[in-house]
Design a protein around this motif. Sequence first.
Motif, PDB file in Angstrom:
ATOM      1  N   MET A  16     -12.422   1.154  11.692  1.00 57.79           N
ATOM      2  CA  MET A  16     -11.628   0.622  10.588  1.00 57.79           C
ATOM      3  C   MET A  16     -12.220   1.090   9.264  1.00 57.79           C
ATOM      4  O   MET A  16     -13.418   0.932   9.018  1.00 57.79           O
ATOM      5  CB  MET A  16     -11.631  -0.902  10.632  1.00 57.79           C
ATOM      6  N   ILE A  17     -11.379   1.655   8.413  1.00 58.38           N
ATOM      7  CA  ILE A  17     -11.823   2.057   7.077  1.00 58.38           C
ATOM      8  C   ILE A  17     -11.739   0.878   6.116  1.00 58.38           C
ATOM      9  O   ILE A  17     -12.603   0.684   5.261  1.00 58.38           O
ATOM     10  CB  ILE A  17     -10.989   3.240   6.568  1.00 58.38           C
ATOM     11  N   GLY A  18     -10.702   0.075   6.266  1.00 61.76           N
ATOM     12  CA  GLY A  18     -10.560  -1.086   5.389  1.00 61.76           C
ATOM     13  C   GLY A  18      -9.143  -1.601   5.385  1.00 61.76           C
ATOM     14  O   GLY A  18      -8.307  -1.205   6.213  1.00 61.76           O
ATOM     15  N   ALA A  19      -8.863  -2.501   4.455  1.00 64.44           N
ATOM     16  CA  ALA A  19      -7.550  -3.138   4.380  1.00 64.44           C
ATOM     17  C   ALA A  19      -7.163  -3.390   2.928  1.00 64.44           C
ATOM     18  O   ALA A  19      -8.019  -3.586   2.061  1.00 64.44           O
ATOM     19  CB  ALA A  19      -7.550  -4.445   5.163  1.00 64.44           C
ATOM     20  N   ILE A  20      -5.862  -3.354   2.691  1.00 62.95           N
ATOM     21  CA  ILE A  20      -5.301  -3.688   1.382  1.00 62.95           C
ATOM     22  C   ILE A  20      -4.584  -5.027   1.539  1.00 62.95           C
ATOM     23  O   ILE A  20      -3.728  -5.168   2.424  1.00 62.95           O
ATOM     24  CB  ILE A  20      -4.320  -2.604   0.902  1.00 62.95           C
ATOM     25  N   PRO A  21      -4.915  -6.028   0.745  1.00 63.85           N
ATOM     26  CA  PRO A  21      -4.353  -7.364   0.960  1.00 63.85           C
ATOM     27  C   PRO A  21      -2.845  -7.433   0.698  1.00 63.85           C
ATOM     28  O   PRO A  21      -2.289  -6.663  -0.081  1.00 63.85           O
ATOM     29  CB  PRO A  21      -5.124  -8.229  -0.051  1.00 63.85           C
ATOM     30  N   TYR A  22      -2.232  -8.370   1.395  1.00 64.07           N
ATOM     31  CA  TYR A  22      -0.810  -8.660   1.180  1.00 64.07           C
ATOM     32  C   TYR A  22      -0.721  -9.507  -0.082  1.00 64.07           C
ATOM     33  O   TYR A  22      -0.928 -10.713  -0.059  1.00 64.07           O
ATOM     34  CB  TYR A  22      -0.262  -9.403   2.392  1.00 64.07           C
ATOM     35  N   ASN A  23      -0.417  -8.865  -1.213  1.00 68.67           N
ATOM     36  CA  ASN A  23      -0.560  -9.503  -2.509  1.00 68.67           C
ATOM     37  C   ASN A  23       0.667  -9.215  -3.371  1.00 68.67           C
ATOM     38  O   ASN A  23       1.068  -8.064  -3.527  1.00 68.67           O
ATOM     39  CB  ASN A  23      -1.838  -8.977  -3.179  1.00 68.67           C
ATOM     40  N   ARG A  24       1.226 -10.261  -3.940  1.00 67.68           N
ATOM     41  CA  ARG A  24       2.437 -10.095  -4.750  1.00 67.68           C
ATOM     42  C   ARG A  24       2.172  -9.224  -5.975  1.00 67.68           C
ATOM     43  O   ARG A  24       3.008  -8.405  -6.364  1.00 67.68           O
ATOM     44  CB  ARG A  24       2.951 -11.470  -5.188  1.00 67.68           C
ATOM     45  N   GLU A  25       1.025  -9.405  -6.602  1.00 69.41           N
ATOM     46  CA  GLU A  25       0.703  -8.647  -7.814  1.00 69.41           C
ATOM     47  C   GLU A  25       0.632  -7.145  -7.531  1.00 69.41           C
ATOM     48  O   GLU A  25       1.076  -6.326  -8.338  1.00 69.41           O
ATOM     49  CB  GLU A  25      -0.613  -9.141  -8.402  1.00 69.41           C
ATOM     50  N   ILE A  26       0.074  -6.779  -6.369  1.00 69.94           N
ATOM     51  CA  ILE A  26       0.039  -5.372  -5.977  1.00 69.94           C
ATOM     52  C   ILE A  26       1.448  -4.836  -5.807  1.00 69.94           C
ATOM     53  O   ILE A  26       1.768  -3.723  -6.241  1.00 69.94           O
ATOM     54  CB  ILE A  26      -0.769  -5.199  -4.667  1.00 69.94           C
ATOM     55  N   ALA A  27       2.313  -5.633  -5.191  1.00 71.43           N
ATOM     56  CA  ALA A  27       3.701  -5.222  -4.995  1.00 71.43           C
ATOM     57  C   ALA A  27       4.419  -5.012  -6.331  1.00 71.43           C
ATOM     58  O   ALA A  27       5.216  -4.078  -6.486  1.00 71.43           O
ATOM     59  CB  ALA A  27       4.444  -6.256  -4.159  1.00 71.43           C
ATOM     60  N   VAL A  28       4.134  -5.865  -7.303  1.00 67.29           N
ATOM     61  CA  VAL A  28       4.759  -5.733  -8.629  1.00 67.29           C
ATOM     62  C   VAL A  28       4.296  -4.445  -9.307  1.00 67.29           C
ATOM     63  O   VAL A  28       5.101  -3.712  -9.889  1.00 67.29           O
ATOM     64  CB  VAL A  28       4.427  -6.965  -9.503  1.00 67.29           C
ATOM     65  N   ILE A  29       2.997  -4.169  -9.239  1.00 61.76           N
ATOM     66  CA  ILE A  29       2.459  -2.936  -9.833  1.00 61.76           C
ATOM     67  C   ILE A  29       3.128  -1.719  -9.202  1.00 61.76           C
ATOM     68  O   ILE A  29       3.557  -0.790  -9.888  1.00 61.76           O
ATOM     69  CB  ILE A  29       0.926  -2.872  -9.641  1.00 61.76           C
ATOM     70  N   TYR A  30       3.228  -1.732  -7.869  1.00 58.72           N
ATOM     71  CA  TYR A  30       3.839  -0.615  -7.138  1.00 58.72           C
ATOM     72  C   TYR A  30       5.306  -0.445  -7.522  1.00 58.72           C
ATOM     73  O   TYR A  30       5.779   0.672  -7.741  1.00 58.72           O
ATOM     74  CB  TYR A  30       3.714  -0.869  -5.638  1.00 58.72           C
ATOM     75  N   SER A  31       6.030  -1.566  -7.636  1.00 55.63           N
ATOM     76  CA  SER A  31       7.465  -1.508  -7.942  1.00 55.63           C
ATOM     77  C   SER A  31       7.744  -0.932  -9.329  1.00 55.63           C
ATOM     78  O   SER A  31       8.827  -0.410  -9.587  1.00 55.63           O
ATOM     79  CB  SER A  31       8.085  -2.903  -7.827  1.00 55.63           C
ATOM     80  N   LYS A  32       6.748  -0.996 -10.209  1.00 52.90           N
ATOM     81  CA  LYS A  32       6.889  -0.438 -11.554  1.00 52.90           C
ATOM     82  C   LYS A  32       6.496   1.037 -11.613  1.00 52.90           C
ATOM     83  O   LYS A  32       6.556   1.659 -12.679  1.00 52.90           O
ATOM     84  CB  LYS A  32       6.037  -1.234 -12.544  1.00 52.90           C
ATOM     85  N   GLY A  33       6.090   1.588 -10.475  1.00 55.25           N
ATOM     86  CA  GLY A  33       5.670   2.983 -10.446  1.00 55.25           C
ATOM     87  C   GLY A  33       4.318   3.202 -11.091  1.00 55.25           C
ATOM     88  O   GLY A  33       4.031   4.288 -11.603  1.00 55.25           O
ATOM     89  N   GLU A  34       3.467   2.179 -11.045  1.00 60.22           N
ATOM     90  CA  GLU A  34       2.148   2.278 -11.652  1.00 60.22           C
ATOM     91  C   GLU A  34       1.068   2.431 -10.585  1.00 60.22           C
ATOM     92  O   GLU A  34       1.267   2.066  -9.421  1.00 60.22           O
ATOM     93  CB  GLU A  34       1.866   1.031 -12.504  1.00 60.22           C
ATOM     94  N   ILE A  35      -0.080   2.962 -10.988  1.00 60.69           N
ATOM     95  CA  ILE A  35      -1.202   3.164 -10.082  1.00 60.69           C
ATOM     96  C   ILE A  35      -2.013   1.874  -9.954  1.00 60.69           C
ATOM     97  O   ILE A  35      -2.446   1.304 -10.963  1.00 60.69           O
ATOM     98  CB  ILE A  35      -2.092   4.318 -10.578  1.00 60.69           C
ATOM     99  N   ILE A  36      -2.217   1.410  -8.737  1.00 61.85           N
ATOM    100  CA  ILE A  36      -2.971   0.180  -8.497  1.00 61.85           C
ATOM    101  C   ILE A  36      -4.432   0.350  -8.905  1.00 61.85           C
ATOM    102  O   ILE A  36      -5.069  -0.576  -9.400  1.00 61.85           O
ATOM    103  CB  ILE A  36      -2.865  -0.227  -7.011  1.00 61.85           C
ATOM    104  N   TYR A  37      -4.956   1.552  -8.726  1.00 66.72           N
ATOM    105  CA  TYR A  37      -6.369   1.836  -9.016  1.00 66.72           C
ATOM    106  C   TYR A  37      -6.708   1.611 -10.490  1.00 66.72           C
ATOM    107  O   TYR A  37      -7.843   1.315 -10.833  1.00 66.72           O
ATOM    108  CB  TYR A  37      -6.686   3.277  -8.621  1.00 66.72           C
ATOM    109  N   ASN A  38      -5.716   1.730 -11.357  1.00 67.58           N
ATOM    110  CA  ASN A  38      -5.947   1.556 -12.793  1.00 67.58           C
ATOM    111  C   ASN A  38      -6.040   0.085 -13.194  1.00 67.58           C
ATOM    112  O   ASN A  38      -6.366  -0.224 -14.339  1.00 67.58           O
ATOM    113  CB  ASN A  38      -4.839   2.231 -13.598  1.00 67.58           C
TER     114      ASN A  38
END
Length: 276
Positions: A232-254
């Motif tokens: 296992m390398i790791g996991a990305i949490p099931y998170n509403r805020e991450i989904a919002v960032i993604y839906s806006k076409g923004e980079i989560i890493y930033n």
Amino acid sequence: MNVAVLSGKGGTGKTTVSTNLALALKANYIDCDVEEPNGFLFLKPQVKEIENVMVEYPLIEDSKCVSCGACVDVCQFNALAKVKDDIILFQKLCHGCGACEIACKYGAISYKKREIGRIEKGHIDNIDCSRGILNISEPMAVPVIRQLLEKLPEGINIIDCPPGTSCNVVNSLKYVDGAVLVTEPTEFGLHDLKIAVELVRMFNIPFGVVINKNSCEENLIKKYCVEEQIQMIGAIPYNREIAVIYSKGEIIYNNSKFKDIFNELAEKTKGVLKWN
């Protein structure tokens, strides 16, 4: 070091992992999902170079053709057909193998080139970005993928593979040293992960698994990985805020709140793939 990011199916977060991992590793990003290349929507590089992707197709000279059908018989891809006294070409089925030209005793077949897509290259945050784009209605993506991967930049390259395990993915894997398999903790995710695992094992490619939308400590993906001795390398949490960032076409890493997630994924990727 060329690292493929792939998944057994679409929609698991493959491009999310690819783009953010590229930034965490300071790696070049190559989008091989030429039918749906959406990595640039997030990274937003300035495109500075465009190359056309050309393929060969046969041209039949009517004045020399006697409609013997030898070219039809030798074509493995059904791109040629004999209808009464005519030879019909289905241009988009042609793989440009040249067999018909060799089979024709009358010199009636020659080859020309046509455009099926393009390669776009740009730059962002000290990394090179490139993607292939297949023209609408074109059925064959492999020539675009091959041209995209022929001259990879030096250093670390994150290769965002097409979804699934088709020939498009197989042609992408020919160029890689390791693979990150992205999945989600569902029955469908597990089913398609098993197919992807079988594929990378067939090519003897070192790999590890990232779980996207992870909502609990134990799930069917983690259980499967333990049973199959998959790292296992790791996991990305099931998170509403991450989904919002993604839906806006923004980079989560930033986003400082989630940056460490991908930094940890980057470090674990190095360990799992025996980084050299």
